[in-house]
Write a protein that holds these residues in place. Structure first.
Motif, PDB file in Angstrom:
ATOM      1  N   LEU A 188      -4.491  -9.931 -12.139  1.00  0.00           N
ATOM      2  CA  LEU A 188      -5.733  -9.701 -11.394  1.00  0.00           C
ATOM      3  C   LEU A 188      -5.563  -8.617 -10.328  1.00  0.00           C
ATOM      4  N   HIS A 211     -13.461  -4.696   8.628  1.00  0.00           N
ATOM      5  CA  HIS A 211     -14.185  -5.121   7.439  1.00  0.00           C
ATOM      6  C   HIS A 211     -14.859  -6.470   7.593  1.00  0.00           C
ATOM      7  N   PHE A 240       7.331  -8.088   2.403  1.00  0.00           N
ATOM      8  CA  PHE A 240       7.053  -8.360   3.807  1.00  0.00           C
ATOM      9  C   PHE A 240       7.748  -9.675   4.176  1.00  0.00           C
ATOM     10  N   VAL A 258       0.760 -11.789  -1.712  1.00  0.00           N
ATOM     11  CA  VAL A 258       1.038 -10.459  -2.284  1.00  0.00           C
ATOM     12  C   VAL A 258       1.918  -9.652  -1.330  1.00  0.00           C
ATOM     13  N   THR A 302      -4.003 -15.444  -0.952  1.00  0.00           N
ATOM     14  CA  THR A 302      -3.444 -14.599  -2.014  1.00  0.00           C
ATOM     15  C   THR A 302      -2.897 -13.310  -1.428  1.00  0.00           C
ATOM     16  N   GLU A 303      -3.666 -12.727  -0.525  1.00  0.00           N
ATOM     17  CA  GLU A 303      -3.249 -11.457   0.067  1.00  0.00           C
ATOM     18  C   GLU A 303      -1.898 -11.601   0.776  1.00  0.00           C
ATOM     19  N   ASN A 361      -4.545  -7.872  -7.670  1.00  0.00           N
ATOM     20  CA  ASN A 361      -4.163  -8.306  -6.325  1.00  0.00           C
ATOM     21  C   ASN A 361      -4.053  -7.162  -5.329  1.00  0.00           C
ATOM     22  N   SER A 380      -8.012  -2.666   9.878  1.00  0.00           N
ATOM     23  CA  SER A 380      -8.853  -2.685   8.666  1.00  0.00           C
ATOM     24  C   SER A 380      -9.482  -4.058   8.473  1.00  0.00           C
ATOM     25  N   HIS A 381      -8.689  -5.100   8.683  1.00  0.00           N
ATOM     26  CA  HIS A 381      -9.228  -6.451   8.525  1.00  0.00           C
ATOM     27  C   HIS A 381     -10.319  -6.733   9.555  1.00  0.00           C
ATOM     28  N   VAL A 439      -9.662  -4.921   1.718  1.00  0.00           N
ATOM     29  CA  VAL A 439     -10.132  -4.172   2.898  1.00  0.00           C
ATOM     30  C   VAL A 439      -9.390  -2.841   3.070  1.00  0.00           C
ATOM     31  N   LEU A 440      -8.446  -2.572   2.160  1.00  0.00           N
ATOM     32  CA  LEU A 440      -7.693  -1.321   2.268  1.00  0.00           C
ATOM     33  C   LEU A 440      -8.100  -0.370   1.146  1.00  0.00           C
ATOM     34  N   TYR A 495     -12.294   2.072  -2.013  1.00  0.00           N
ATOM     35  CA  TYR A 495     -11.872   0.678  -1.857  1.00  0.00           C
ATOM     36  C   TYR A 495     -11.826   0.026  -3.244  1.00  0.00           C
ATOM     37  N   LEU A 499       1.376   0.372   1.198  1.00  0.00           N
ATOM     38  CA  LEU A 499       1.933  -0.871   1.766  1.00  0.00           C
ATOM     39  C   LEU A 499       3.460  -1.018   1.625  1.00  0.00           C
ATOM     40  N   PRO A 500       4.021  -0.863   0.401  1.00  0.00           N
ATOM     41  CA  PRO A 500       5.486  -1.035   0.299  1.00  0.00           C
ATOM     42  C   PRO A 500       6.267  -0.029   1.144  1.00  0.00           C
ATOM     43  N   LEU A 550       5.621  -8.085  -2.028  1.00  0.00           N
ATOM     44  CA  LEU A 550       6.007  -6.682  -1.845  1.00  0.00           C
ATOM     45  C   LEU A 550       7.238  -6.528  -0.965  1.00  0.00           C
ATOM     46  N   ILE A 588      -5.433  -5.327  -1.886  1.00  0.00           N
ATOM     47  CA  ILE A 588      -6.002  -5.838  -0.638  1.00  0.00           C
ATOM     48  C   ILE A 588      -7.412  -5.246  -0.511  1.00  0.00           C
ATOM     49  N   ARG A 594       1.121   1.273  -6.655  1.00  0.00           N
ATOM     50  CA  ARG A 594       1.736   0.503  -5.565  1.00  0.00           C
ATOM     51  C   ARG A 594       3.114  -0.029  -6.000  1.00  0.00           C
TER      52      ARG A 594
END
Lengths: 382, 232
Positions: free
Chosen positions: B102, A13, A294, A288, A284-285, B104, A9-10, B108-109, B149, B117-118, A292, B106, B165
């Motif tokens: 904000l 995009h 990771f 985040v 920031t990503e 937060n 995806s990255h 592009v997803l 998106y 994601l989790p 979560l 992603i 999420r």
């Protein structure tokens, strides 16, 4: 595999960045394959050289011929098993750009000296029988679309005029290193067409000796025979003779290695920079993701995987293009490098290099991302 | 008897004499001073206070994304001070859902991939993940928007995706740092209603930092932080 979607995806995009990065790596790997192929192709003539074959030429220079009369005396030198000879013709086909190797050779003795020229019995017989005929390598025949029976007009530069040669056989090389980009025709045909002053002159003699260990003594013996004659000889192994040719081009290997390394290093810096910018933009990503759950190691793998995918894609495209380009057009550098083929080991090396570039370019941003503190990175935005 | 998750006598969140200081070169900046706090399972707690009072820092300590300088932080049966970075990450994935001011997400997803994601950190199969994501999106009223998106969603919708999420892995605790701070009053109200539902219908324990007294009224209880000290 479940994280592949995230990585792709990255890349998807940031199409422009992905395209430019992949392209720059592809260009670098294309150049790497090309430069390495120049080196391996030059080396191919050395690898194809037989340790039991000697080359006899004029002691002063290849430019000066030797008398035909030497053949009988050379055959009597102790240790010599077979003798043949030939003249470099140096012509072109239709257009001066279409240059390749043409040799006027003594038939049929040349086949005793060069068993790696594989020819069907009927074709060999037809070639031996017809003085104006020739045989051509399979690669050359494919390139120009010839077929047996065609008359191939070769324009001479050393031997002026048009030389129509009838193709009677298509040979294959017994080893991958031997060239299939040459034409061989009858030395007798060349000789009888020469004016009186240029008749009975031979470019080089090839001698066959029983074993490689005989080569030094036979070489010395031959040169001793003609030491005080008006036309002295220089005898050396075929390998030494070919190496001399390569040396005439200067230290090509070193030059090409320096060029190749410089290109790869420059592209590596560009890729590292791109990956670092990409990771920095996503501070920031990354924070985040860590929030979560990771782990640092997983974040490191994701960023590194992105660099690796970019690099690998560039590598496959660059190496693939080099293979296809040189394979399809049968590039010979104007006849200078007749065996110009991208070897499988060059492709493997190119892909490995792409993997190494991916690892190196991903390492710094991946470690930076993994070490990113969560709370302060989130605070920067909020 | 206690199961460590607050189902019994033990509180779900237990802070004992927690101090947090930041060091900038030689200067020590105190943020939290001797905080002691217990939160029961199923509680909805609002945390208010002026800027710089340490609300977000307290939330980060409870959410396991920061560590105290002194004191003990015990959440969902685990003393967070004792966990290394890797174990703490695994603990966060299992027990905490984060909601940010904000959003937060992603960028592009898609909404679906963001919510998923989790779950990528679990052993669930792709089909099981899809079921869970669809359920979470329907819970926040965004069914049918899964392929959008973040840039194609309104602020309120983005925050709802962020909430989906946060709840998709069924965490023990939700921590929300000013979840309505960037929304207009209508969307803010919808988000507050949603948080209240998550608390009342699903029994989620929620800790919410807010500047907005109206938002704080949604919670069962409001605590005030002032200069790093907790006041009722």
């Amino acid at each position: 595999m479940k994280f592949l979607g995230y990585v792709l995806s990255h890349l998807w995009h940031s199409k422009r960045r992905t395209f430019l990065t992949v392209s720059s790596i592809a260009v670098a790997l294309f150049l790497f394959c090309t430069l390495r192929t120049v080196m391996t192709s030059l080396d191919a003539s050395l690898r194809a050289s037989d340790e039991t074959r000697l080359v006899v030429r004029h002691a002063a220079s290849l430019v000066f011929p030797l008398p035909l009369a030497y053949k009988a005396r050379l055959a009597q030198v102790p240790g010599v098993v077979n003798v043949s000879f030939g003249n470099w013709f140096g012509g072109y086909y239709q257009d001066p750009k279409n240059q390749f190797t043409q040799f006027a050779v003594e038939v049929p003795s040349v086949f005793d000296l060069y068993p790696e020229i594989l020819l069907g019995p009927a074709e060999k017989e037809a070639f031996i029988r017809e003085r104006t005929s020739c045989i051509a390598g399979e690669a050359l025949v494919k390139k120009y679309g010839w077929k047996v029976g065609d008359v191939i007009p070769i324009t001479g530069t050393i031997y002026p005029g048009s030389w129509p040669l009838t193709l009677r056989g298509i040979y294959r090389a017994a080893t991958p290193d031997a060239s299939e980009d040459a034409i061989f025709f009858h030395w007798d045909f060349l000789n009888e067409s020469m004016p009186e002053g240029r008749k009975n002159l031979v470019g080089i003699y090839w001698l066959k000796v029983a074993s490689p260990s005989d080569a030094p003594t036979v070489s010395a013996a031959v040169d001793q025979v003609y030491e005080n004659s008006p036309v002295p000889t220089k005898t050396e192994t075929e390998k030494a003779f070919q190496a001399g040719f390569i040396q005439m081009m200067g230290n090509v290997s070193t030059l090409l290695s320096i060029l190749g390394s410089a290109i790869i290093f420059a592209i590596l810096l560009v890729t590292v920079n791109t990956m670092m910018m990409a990771a920095r933009e996503r501070t920031t990503e990354i924070a985040v993701l860590k929030t979560l759950g990771f782990r640092d190691g997983l974040v490191l793998q994701l960023v590194a995987a992105e660099a690796m995918l970019l690099s690998l894609a560039g590598g496959i495209i660059g190496c693939g293009l080099a293979y296809l380009a040189f394979h399809r057009v049968n590039f010979t550098a104007g006849g200078m490098i007749p065996n110009f083929r991208v070897l499988p080991e060059t492709l493997v090396l190119g892909i490995l290099l792409a993997v190494a570039m991916g690892l190196l370019s991903g390492l710094v941003p991946a470690f930076s991302a993994a070490r990113l503190p969560i709370s302060s990175s989130l605070r920067k935005v909020a | 008897m206690t199961d460590g998750l607050g189902n019994g006598g033990e509180p779900l969140i237990s802070l004992r004499d927690v101090t947090k200081e930041y060091r900038r070169n030689a200067i020590v900046v105190p943020v939290l001073a001797g905080i002691t706090l217990d939160v029961k399972r199923g509680e909805f707690l609002a945390l208010m206070g002026p800027s710089g009072s340490g609300k977000s820092t307290l939330l980060n300590l409870i959410g396991g994304i920061d560590r105290p300088t002194k004191g003990e932080v015990r959440v969902a049966g685990e003393t967070l001070n004792a966990l290394n970075a890797s174990k703490l990450a695994a603990w966060r994935a299992r027990h905490v859902g984060f909601i940010f001011q904000l959003y937060n997400l992603i960028p592009v997803l898609t909404a679906f991939r963001n919510v998923e994601l989790p779950l990528l950190l679990t052993r669930l199969s792709a089909s099981e993940r899809k079921k869970r994501v669809d359920l979470a999106l329907s819970l926040v009223g965004l069914e049918g928007r899964d392929h959008h998106y973040p840039r194609q969603l309104s602020g309120g919708e983005e925050q709802r995706v962020a909430i989906a999420r946060a709840v998709v892995a069924d965490p023990t605790l939700l921590v929300a740092d000013e979840p309505t701070g960037d929304l207009d009053s209508k969307n803010a109200e919808e988000i507050l209603v949603l948080l209240r539902r998550l608390n009342q219908e699903l029994g989620k324990t929620i800790l919410m930092v807010t500047h907005d007294p109206h938002a704080a009224e949604t919670a069962d209880k409001t605590l005030h932080l002032d200069k790093g000290v907790l006041r009722p």
